[in-house]
Design a protein around this motif. Structure first.
Motif, PDB file in Angstrom:
ATOM      1  N   PHE A 185      38.440   3.076 -12.436  1.00 38.56           N
ATOM      2  CA  PHE A 185      39.004   2.829 -11.120  1.00 38.56           C
ATOM      3  C   PHE A 185      38.573   3.955 -10.182  1.00 38.56           C
ATOM      4  O   PHE A 185      38.525   5.124 -10.564  1.00 38.56           O
ATOM      5  CB  PHE A 185      40.536   2.770 -11.176  1.00 38.56           C
ATOM      6  N   CYS A 186      38.291   3.600  -8.935  1.00 40.11           N
ATOM      7  CA  CYS A 186      37.899   4.628  -7.984  1.00 40.11           C
ATOM      8  C   CYS A 186      39.116   5.442  -7.555  1.00 40.11           C
ATOM      9  O   CYS A 186      40.240   4.931  -7.476  1.00 40.11           O
ATOM     10  CB  CYS A 186      37.222   4.001  -6.768  1.00 40.11           C
ATOM     11  N   ILE A 187      38.902   6.706  -7.291  1.00 40.24           N
ATOM     12  CA  ILE A 187      39.963   7.626  -6.905  1.00 40.24           C
ATOM     13  C   ILE A 187      39.694   8.096  -5.478  1.00 40.24           C
ATOM     14  O   ILE A 187      38.640   8.683  -5.201  1.00 40.24           O
ATOM     15  CB  ILE A 187      40.019   8.836  -7.850  1.00 40.24           C
ATOM     16  N   PRO A 188      40.581   7.821  -4.540  1.00 43.96           N
ATOM     17  CA  PRO A 188      40.371   8.293  -3.161  1.00 43.96           C
ATOM     18  C   PRO A 188      40.269   9.815  -3.103  1.00 43.96           C
ATOM     19  O   PRO A 188      40.826  10.534  -3.938  1.00 43.96           O
ATOM     20  CB  PRO A 188      41.618   7.782  -2.420  1.00 43.96           C
ATOM     21  N   THR A 210      32.724   2.265  -3.482  1.00 45.15           N
ATOM     22  CA  THR A 210      32.008   2.860  -4.606  1.00 45.15           C
ATOM     23  C   THR A 210      30.938   1.896  -5.098  1.00 45.15           C
ATOM     24  O   THR A 210      30.923   0.720  -4.728  1.00 45.15           O
ATOM     25  CB  THR A 210      32.983   3.200  -5.756  1.00 45.15           C
ATOM     26  N   LYS A 211      30.046   2.428  -5.910  1.00 44.91           N
ATOM     27  CA  LYS A 211      29.028   1.607  -6.557  1.00 44.91           C
ATOM     28  C   LYS A 211      29.288   1.648  -8.056  1.00 44.91           C
ATOM     29  O   LYS A 211      29.287   2.724  -8.665  1.00 44.91           O
ATOM     30  CB  LYS A 211      27.619   2.122  -6.262  1.00 44.91           C
ATOM     31  N   VAL A 225      37.717 -10.960  -4.559  1.00 44.23           N
ATOM     32  CA  VAL A 225      37.353 -10.589  -5.927  1.00 44.23           C
ATOM     33  C   VAL A 225      35.933 -10.045  -5.957  1.00 44.23           C
ATOM     34  O   VAL A 225      35.139 -10.231  -5.014  1.00 44.23           O
ATOM     35  CB  VAL A 225      37.477 -11.793  -6.885  1.00 44.23           C
ATOM     36  N   LEU A 226      35.612  -9.410  -7.055  1.00 47.69           N
ATOM     37  CA  LEU A 226      34.289  -8.851  -7.292  1.00 47.69           C
ATOM     38  C   LEU A 226      33.694  -9.541  -8.511  1.00 47.69           C
ATOM     39  O   LEU A 226      34.294  -9.522  -9.590  1.00 47.69           O
ATOM     40  CB  LEU A 226      34.401  -7.344  -7.525  1.00 47.69           C
ATOM     41  N   ALA A 257      31.222  -2.051  -4.369  1.00 45.23           N
ATOM     42  CA  ALA A 257      32.620  -2.506  -4.346  1.00 45.23           C
ATOM     43  C   ALA A 257      33.396  -1.782  -3.258  1.00 45.23           C
ATOM     44  O   ALA A 257      33.187  -0.588  -3.008  1.00 45.23           O
ATOM     45  CB  ALA A 257      33.276  -2.274  -5.704  1.00 45.23           C
ATOM     46  N   GLU A 258      34.280  -2.531  -2.610  1.00 47.56           N
ATOM     47  CA  GLU A 258      35.215  -1.963  -1.643  1.00 47.56           C
ATOM     48  C   GLU A 258      36.615  -2.462  -2.005  1.00 47.56           C
ATOM     49  O   GLU A 258      36.860  -3.671  -2.028  1.00 47.56           O
ATOM     50  CB  GLU A 258      34.857  -2.382  -0.222  1.00 47.56           C
TER      51      GLU A 258
END
Length: 596
Positions: A63-66, A108-109, A187-188, A198-199
């Protein structure tokens, strides 16, 4: 007796302190906020929805972390760690009364490896769990399409949810409720094995409510069972009535037979010689002959007594509302602490009864008592914890927690066990037998196969198991599923019924054994009383393969491993109940006749 009173007083004082600590947790999240104040949000864990014990840290998935989020782990209590909770700062910012309208969490990618990792998680129906002001939040991380049309995974399509919507309810300055909804249109696509841009976004809406802060957990209690409360009560009452009718029928037969026996022996008391006696009076000189392996027998009784005491304390705490929904880890803390404090009961019971059986090596008996239940439990834990470590699961206990448990066992459990054993040895009394035991035992006649130990255990264990069969499903759904069990009053009624049925069935089995002139009833009564535990473990097989969707080596190891320990403890506790009831019964009937 003075030492025993001191031990019990210390145990009760410590239990009261822990009781107050557990209750105080009810007010630990009694937070008030002003508009714009930060409300704590913690991400807990992720894992397969159908395998609740196979859980991982939230950020084990990529998971992306701000940038503004600093990952800080929340300091957790012992029970929370035992429950597998590993709380860390969550990625979302949900300040009090501040609405979010499609806020961008991060861009993120995702690499090919991260896409594959998310795809595996979506395939296994991974869910996430968070806590917002101590309120639980759940949601699935994605969905799989075409699963119903075909069983071939190569035709599946995998989608990761990009947007989450939070509905938050408040009452004045307090948070009352929060729900998370995933946007099925945002969705992705992770079907192809390639890098993906991804956003991730989220929204938050605040709504007022009249629900009081003290009642904000009530919704979990109302939706805890899969059926309505009336249907649940009806099934329990139906089970109770059926079992009570069967036991009443057997009780009438047993009392009628005993009454005829008493009249017969009283009428022929002067005319009947020993060689003319038949039935259970014929073996009055052997019925109180001490059993073989008396040290093991006393240890089993003491462990069963300790577990029975533990169960009573847990029920008392549950009935007064200590284990309210999502009071995380309170049950595990109570189980661990109360078991440690009641070790004095085990020590006292073991040595006092062992000395009554004319045992001499009470120290060895005390060591056996300490290892009889804790030994298998420790070995099982070491094996399962090693599996959890190999899976990098949060079910694996940290080294510090393991050392804390070892210290508790060393500094609390063992000393109380020894003190209880010393008190039991010093308060020893003679075994109260109404009949004199002969020097040489009588030979037991050849009996039919169905009067042997195993068939008797099967017959004696079925009726107690049938009294709890209905409730077992709800308990298993709570422990090994995603449901919540809150109606402890029903469970307590079922438990009392179980004790009554176990005691009566064991007494009936003992009578028929004595009537067949088989005087080796000590171990038989214990085994027959505890045989319901074997039926419960058999139900585990049925539940796993027929009623649940659990799968995987880790889940099956945890399920059957820990359920084996639970059923073993169940066996010891009910075996103790069965023997104690049989002992009272045997003393009563032989005290009612004149034996020379």
């Amino acid at each position: 007796m003075k030492k025993l009173r001191v031990i019990l007083s210390i145990c009760m004082l410590t239990l009261f302190i822990i009781f107050r600590i557990l209750i105080s947790q009810n007010d630990a999240s009694d937070n008030r906020y002003k508009q714009g104040d930060h409300v704590p949000l913690y991400a807990n864990k992720v894992g397969p929805f159908h395998n609740p014990r196979e859980s991982y840290r939230y950020y084990d998935l990529p998971f992306c972390i701000p940038d503004h989020v600093k990952l800080e782990e929340k300091k957790e209590a012992l029970g929370e760690v035992l429950n597998g909770d590993r709380l860390v700062s969550g990625p979302y910012t949900l300040d009090f009364l501040v609405e979010k309208d499609s806020e961008i969490l991060c861009r993120t990618k995702l690499t090919k490896e991260e896409v594959a990792q998310f795809r595996r998680a979506v395939y296994k129906d991974y869910y996430f769990e968070m806590y917002y002001d101590e309120l639980p939040i759940w949601g699935l991380i994605g969905r799989v399409e075409n699963r119903e049309e075909t069983e071939d995974p190569k035709y599946y399509k995998y989608f990761l949810y990009r947007h989450i919507h939070f509905d938050i309810h408040y009452n004045k300055d307090r948070v009352i409720e929060i729900t998370a909804r995933m946007d099925p249109h945002s969705v992705l696509d992770l079907t192809e094995d390639k890098e993906v841009d991804a956003e991730f976004t989220y929204t938050a809406k605040w709504k007022g409510t009249d629900i009081l802060f003290e009642n904000r957990m009530d919704k979990f209690m109302q939706t805890s069972l899969p059926h309505t409360l009336e249907i649940h009560w009806f099934s329990i009452i139906n089970s109770c009535v059926t079992v009570l009718l069967l036991t009443s029928f057997l009780a009438m037969i047993l009392m009628r037979v005993l009454k005829n026996d008493f009249i017969k022996y009283a009428h022929d008391e002067e005319a009947v010689n020993d060689h003319e006696e038949t039935g259970w009076k014929y073996i009055h000189g052997d019925v109180f002959r001490f059993p073989k392996h008396k040290s093991l027998f006393a240890a089993a009784l003491s462990c069963g007594t300790q577990l029975f005491t533990l169960t009573i304390f847990i029920f008392l705490m549950a009935l007064v509302g200590v284990f309210y929904p999502y009071n995380r880890g309170s049950l595990f803390t109570a189980l661990l602490v109360i078991y440690a404090l009641t070790s004095g009961v085990a020590g006292y019971t073991a040595t006092s009864f062992y000395c009554q059986l004319e045992g001499t090596n009470w120290v060895k008996n005390l060591v056996l008592t300490g290892c009889l239940f804790c030994g298998p439990l420790t070995l099982t834990f070491c094996f399962l914890n090693s599996i959890a470590v190999s899976y990098s699961s949060t079910a694996a206990l940290p080294f510090g927690t393991i050392m804390l448990i070892v210290l508790m066992w060393t500094l609390v459990t063992s000393p109380l066990l020894v003190l209880g054993g010393i008190a039991g040895k010093n308060s020893r009394t003679d075994f109260q037998a109404p009949c004199r035991t002969t020097k040489y035992p009588r030979e037991i006649p050849v009996l039919p196969w169905y009067r042997s130990t195993v068939p008797q255990m099967a017959m004696a264990g079925f009726l107690p198991f049938s009294s709890i069969y209905v409730e077992l499903y709800y308990i298993f759904e709570s422990v090994w599923g995603q449901k919540i069990y809150t109606i402890y009053s029903i469970l307590f009624i079922v438990f009392i019924l179980l004790l009554i049925v176990t005691a009566f069935v064991t007494v009936a089995s003992t009578y028929f054994q004595l009537a067949a002139e088989d005087h080796k009833w000590w171990w038989r009564s214990f085994l027959c009383g505890g045989s319901a535990g074997i039926f419960v473990y058999s139900y585990c097989l049925y539940y796993y393969y027929a009623r649940s969707d659990m799968s995987g080596f880790m889940q099956i190891s945890f399920f059957f491993g820990y359920m084996a320990c639970v059923c073993y403890g169940f066996f010891l506790m009910l075996g103790t109940i069965g023997f104690r009831a049989s002992l009272l019964f045997v003393r009563h009937i032989y005290r009612s006749i004149k034996c020379e």
